[in-house]
Scaffold this motif. Structure first.
Motif, PDB file in Angstrom:
ATOM      1  N   CYS B  39       6.998  59.863 -34.985  1.00  0.00           N
ATOM      2  CA  CYS B  39       7.237  58.496 -35.457  1.00  0.00           C
ATOM      3  C   CYS B  39       6.729  58.269 -36.862  1.00  0.00           C
ATOM      4  N   CYS B  47       1.796  63.896 -32.921  1.00  0.00           N
ATOM      5  CA  CYS B  47       1.118  64.611 -34.009  1.00  0.00           C
ATOM      6  C   CYS B  47      -0.375  64.735 -33.770  1.00  0.00           C
ATOM      7  N   CYS B  59      -0.252  61.988 -38.547  1.00  0.00           N
ATOM      8  CA  CYS B  59       0.876  61.563 -39.369  1.00  0.00           C
ATOM      9  C   CYS B  59       0.520  60.477 -40.364  1.00  0.00           C
TER      10      CYS B  59
HETATM   11  S1  FES Z   1       4.048  61.194 -35.326  1.00  0.00           S
HETATM   12 FE1  FES Z   1       3.938  59.610 -33.861  1.00  0.00          FE
HETATM   13  S2  FES Z   1       1.810  59.191 -33.824  1.00  0.00           S
HETATM   14 FE2  FES Z   1       2.026  60.561 -35.442  1.00  0.00          FE
END
Ligand code: FES
Ligand code: FES
Lengths: 715, 156
Positions: B39, B47, B59
């Motif tokens: 996301c 992540c 992320c």
């Molecule tokens: S990619 Fe979704 S929380 Fe980091």
């Protein structure tokens, strides 16, 4: 001459094994030749058919035509082969083959994973493939030991001479078995002797997926790889007036800014740099007509359209008469929003254009379509475009794009470029760029007689078509498509009068099949109305359905099972309720019923428990069937809370903070009972989904007296 | 700029723009692709890595902010001897597509390190930041309980 050929074959093998090295040389896999080579039999493997390869180290590679997006066909199909081959399941690895008729889905006449077909579509041919290989291994061993084949038994990839006790591993016979002619016919095991199929088996690819070793499309690594990020129009149907890339093009790492059909792409040396530069692009758009659209006006428009009659899909008996004589008429409208698939792995695709052919690395459900459309974009013959299927981080229909949208987008970006390019969509791209389960509005009228029975059912659906030009194409000129009316035709309940109408709508919003396709909306309207009719008739909702299915023993068994599991009929404390809903559709050849238990507190509801009965004829892997039912319930709950809406033509929901999906804290307990009815084998990836939302909204009614007819559900 | 990172016990010098989220350095620069992108806004947990033992979303943390700190990814966790969590994951047959599972396991590991015997409510609280679209939550709950039981047995 044979020595020379031997050398070249070894080189070929080394190259294909190293993959990346091969691509560096700038030429493509010739998948056809690979397939031929495989079938001709390599020095250290036995390849009796396109599916099975037994290597001299006694491992087995199974090559299949369907993609695993979580539904666990890898295990189910490996079990089917291992059963007939008497192979060691632990030594089988599964790969998706190249685009080749050998791997086509017979129900789609192409390489396409969808419609919950994978297991039953492959059952017979993989049993045959396994049995054939086993017979040839036995013949090879008989020749090797110079004994009668009847003395030989097989077990877990071992060949045993029952008299002497001598043993050989399958792999030891790989060379010799390759010289055995293919048998004309093979005998399959009687099902009573199955030792694997029908048993509880865990996934064969778990370990790589819990250690981070599995390689999804988004993980593709190639020498010299570049990354691309695309700026899509802010409104569907918008077109570009001007592009100012003065800032973006000079940002660090940026290789190129490129206008493509679907927007403006930035190619850079890392994903983050590509994304930052993409965000720095200044594009002036002509936003077009859709910019005036908001969800409130759309809702209104759909309701208006419902008022007029629409294309007749099916009619039976005299429903008019029944309505005139009815003692009660129920007339209700049910509304369902656009929904996003939101696969956990954002869409991505890696393309390397070599100038005369191309390699495409992608997690896809639709290899044939992707190849065809990418070839058109790249200007090559389809067999010059090699689709290398990667592990899929979810699919749910989104990775079976009917126009290969994200694959052709990546192909356009990479066309004529010297680098392999990995295009990655952000979550915002995924939520706001389509494709969606269409928004649908239903009007359902039923005529109840004095006994409260349904004498006639009239049903009208308004919504966008999804399957024009797709694999369930109903023809370009068709007034409606199967996704609008699936579940209504053929009509499942036993009623005398029936009229089904559908009205398509055209808009620039891209729509697509979403797990269980048409059933995801028709079942909500139908199973809500049946519940309303039951209450109007003062009947118990399970009993009422028993009557509707009085001529259908399979459905009766299902209903009785789920009622018993859930202690249906027991008094529940205030604020709690049970709801039932069923899915009886021909599409997946499997039937499913859920009972949901809901608790309502302080104006909020919580789904506490779901009981599920599933009859897919015969469960190849009961553990896998249960997992799919759990998955269908939880993915399906997205339909209760999620929606994609528009404001001034822009998609409002952009990421998981405002697109509501089921989280751990919302997840109900789920109990599944599998009925092996012996009916024709069905699929299990989808049939558990359609009844979950109506089971929950029916339970909310039981708990509160409030009927939910518009989704997402609000108390 | 050049940044020194301690990942999975090894110190590595990486060259990255200071504002690059740790996730993309882990994935694209260090090629540790077991940590996933879902996301990009700390909403899904795909992540998740450990930063000085705590589960964090990589992320949204700029790489410059974690220089010198102790970072563990799924690859590092999998190298460790005691992986009762992964054993429990296999025994409960949790996995479907598997894409979210690195993050699920990293969150579960951090939970058990802090609370070796979590209640159902504690599990729900700790795990609700990790989305699984395939719907493996009921099995994740069971696997965490199972792993907790293993750890308890081992300490008796
Ligand atoms: S990619 Fe979704 S929380 Fe980091
Ligand atoms: S296993 Fe697929 S998203 Fe969790």
């Amino acid at each position: 001459m044979s020595a020379a050929r031997g050398v070249s074959r070894r080189n070929f093998l080394r190259n294909t094994a190293s993959g990346g090295g091969l691509l560096l040389l700038g030429f493509c896999f010739n998948t056809k030749a690979m397939a031929r080579n495989r079938r001709a039999g390599e020095p250290h493997s036995f390849t009796p058919n396109a599916y099975i390869k037994i290597l001299s180290d006694n491992s087995i590679e199974l090559m299949i035509g369907c993609s695993d997006m979580g539904q666990n066909v890898v295990t189910g199909l490996a079990m089917i082969v291992a059963e007939e081959l008497d192979a060691d399941l632990d030594r089988i690895s599964v790969k998706v083959g190249p685009v080749d008729p050998e791997y086509f889905n017979p129900y789609a006449r192409s390489m396409l994973t969808g419609g919950s077909t994978s297991t039953y579509a492959n059952y017979d041919r993989l049993r045959n493939a396994g049995a054939t290989a086993r017979i040839m291994l036995i013949a090879a061993a008989a020749r090797h030991w110079d004994i009668e084949p009847s003395r030989i038994r097989t077990e877990k990839s071992i060949i045993i001479d029952a008299v002497s006790g001598n043993k050989l591993r399958y792999g030891d016979l790989s060379k010799l078995a390759s010289s055995i002619p293919l048998p004309d016919t093979v005998k399959l095991k009687p099902e009573s002797r199955f030792r694997l199929v029908g048993k509880e088996v865990g996934r064969i690819d778990s370990e790589e997926k819990i250690t981070g070793r599995a390689r999804y499309g988004i993980d593709v690594q190639l020498p010299g790889l570049c990354y691309a990020c695309v700026l899509h129009p802010p409104v569907f149907g918008a077109s570009i007036v001007s592009i100012d890339d003065a800032v973006a093009a000079r940002m660090p790492g940026v290789r190129k800014v490129k206008q493509i059909d679907s927007g403006v792409a930035v190619i850079a040396d890392s994903f983050w740099r590509a994304k930052k530069a993409r965000d720095a692009l200044k594009v002036v758009w002509d936003e077009g007509a859709w910019a005036g659209t908001s969800s409130a006006t759309l809702d209104q428009q759909y309701r208006e359209l419902l008022k007029d009659s629409a294309a007749l899909v099916k009619s039976n008996g005299d429903s008019k008469q029944a309505f005139m004589q009815a003692s009660q008429v129920l007339d209700e409208t049910y509304e369902l929003p656009f929904l996003a698939h939101a696969c956990m792995e954002p869409l991505n695709c890696t393309v390397h254009d070599h100038g005369d052919c191309a390699d495409i690395f992608v997690g896809t459900q639709s290899q044939s379509g992707d190849q065809k459309y990418a070839a058109e974009v790249l200007g090559y013959a389809p067999d010059k475009v090699n689709i290398h299927t990667q592990v899929l981080g979810g699919g749910f229909g989104r990775r079976a794009s009917k126009t290969a949208d994200f694959v052709t987008e990546a192909a356009l970006i990479a066309r004529g470029e010297p680098w392999p390019i990995k295009m990655v969509w952000t979550r915002e791209d995924d939520m706001t760029s389509g494709f969606y389960r269409p928004k649908y509005t239903h009007r359902v009228r039923v005529a109840l007689n004095k006994k409260g029975e349904i004498d006639a059912w009239e049903h009208r659906v308004v919504g966008q078509r999804v399957s024009i030009g797709g694999f369930v194409d109903s023809g370009k000129s068709a007034a409606f498509d199967s996704a609008q009316v699936e579940g209504l035709v053929p009509f499942p309940y036993d009623v005398a009068g029936l009229r089904v109408e559908a009205r398509p709508l055209v808009s620039p919003v891209p729509t697509l099949w979403w797990r269980s396709v048409g059933h995801s909306h028709t079942t909500f309207a139908m199973e809500s109305m049946v519940d309303e009719a039951a209450y109007a008739a003062n009947a118990d909702p399970v009993n009422y359905r028993r009557k509707l299915y009085r001529k259908n023993p399979r459905m009766l068994k299902l209903l009785n099972t789920v009622a018993e599991m859930s202690d249906w009929g027991e008094e529940l404390p205030e604020g709690q309720g049970l709801g039932v809903a069923v899915h009886d559709a021909y599409s997946f050849k499997a039937v499913c019923a859920h009972v949901a238990k809901v608790r309502v507190e302080n104006g909020r509801f919580r789904v506490e428990k779901v009981w599920c009965a599933i009859d897919c004829g015969f469960a190849v892997n009961p553990n896998g069937v249960r997992a799919q039912m759990e998955g269908c319930v939880i993915f399906g709950l997205n339909g209760l809370t999620g929606q994609i809406t528009f404001d001034k033509g822009r998609v409002v929901e952009t990421n998981f903070h405002n697109y509501q999906v089921c989280r751990m804290s919302d997840a109900p307990q789920i109990e599944v009972v599998i009925i092996n009815s012996g009916a024709e084998m069905g699929g299990i990836g989808e049939p558990g989904l359609p009844p979950i939302v109506p089971a929950v909204t029916n339970a909310i009614y039981a708990a509160t007296g409030k009927r939910i007819r518009t989704l997402p559900a609000r108390l | 700029m050049s940044i020194s990172l301690k990942i999975n016990g090894r110190i590595q010098l990486v060259d990255a723009d200071a504002d690059t989220p740790l996730l993309w350095v882990i994935r694209d620069t260090l090629k540790l692709v077991g940590t996933k992108f879902g996301c990009g806004m700390a909403q899904c947990g795909a992540c998740t890595v450990h930063l000085d033992g705590a589960a964090i979303r990589s992320c949204m943390i700029p790489v410059a902010a974690v220089a010198g700190k102790d970072i563990t990814t799924i690859e590092g966790l999998s190298e460790r001897e005691e992986n009762s969590l992964q054993r429990a994951w296999i025994e409960e047959d949790v996995v479907q597509c598997g894409y979210c599972q690195s993050g699920q396991i990293m969150s579960a590991a951090a939970l058990l390190a802090e609370n070796p015997n979590p209640s159902d409510e504690a599990i729900d609280n700790a795990m609700s930041g990790n989305i699984c679209r395939c719907g493996t939550y009921p099995r994740i709950r069971k696997a965490i309980r199972r792993a907790a039981a293993y750890a308890e047995d081992a300490s008796l």
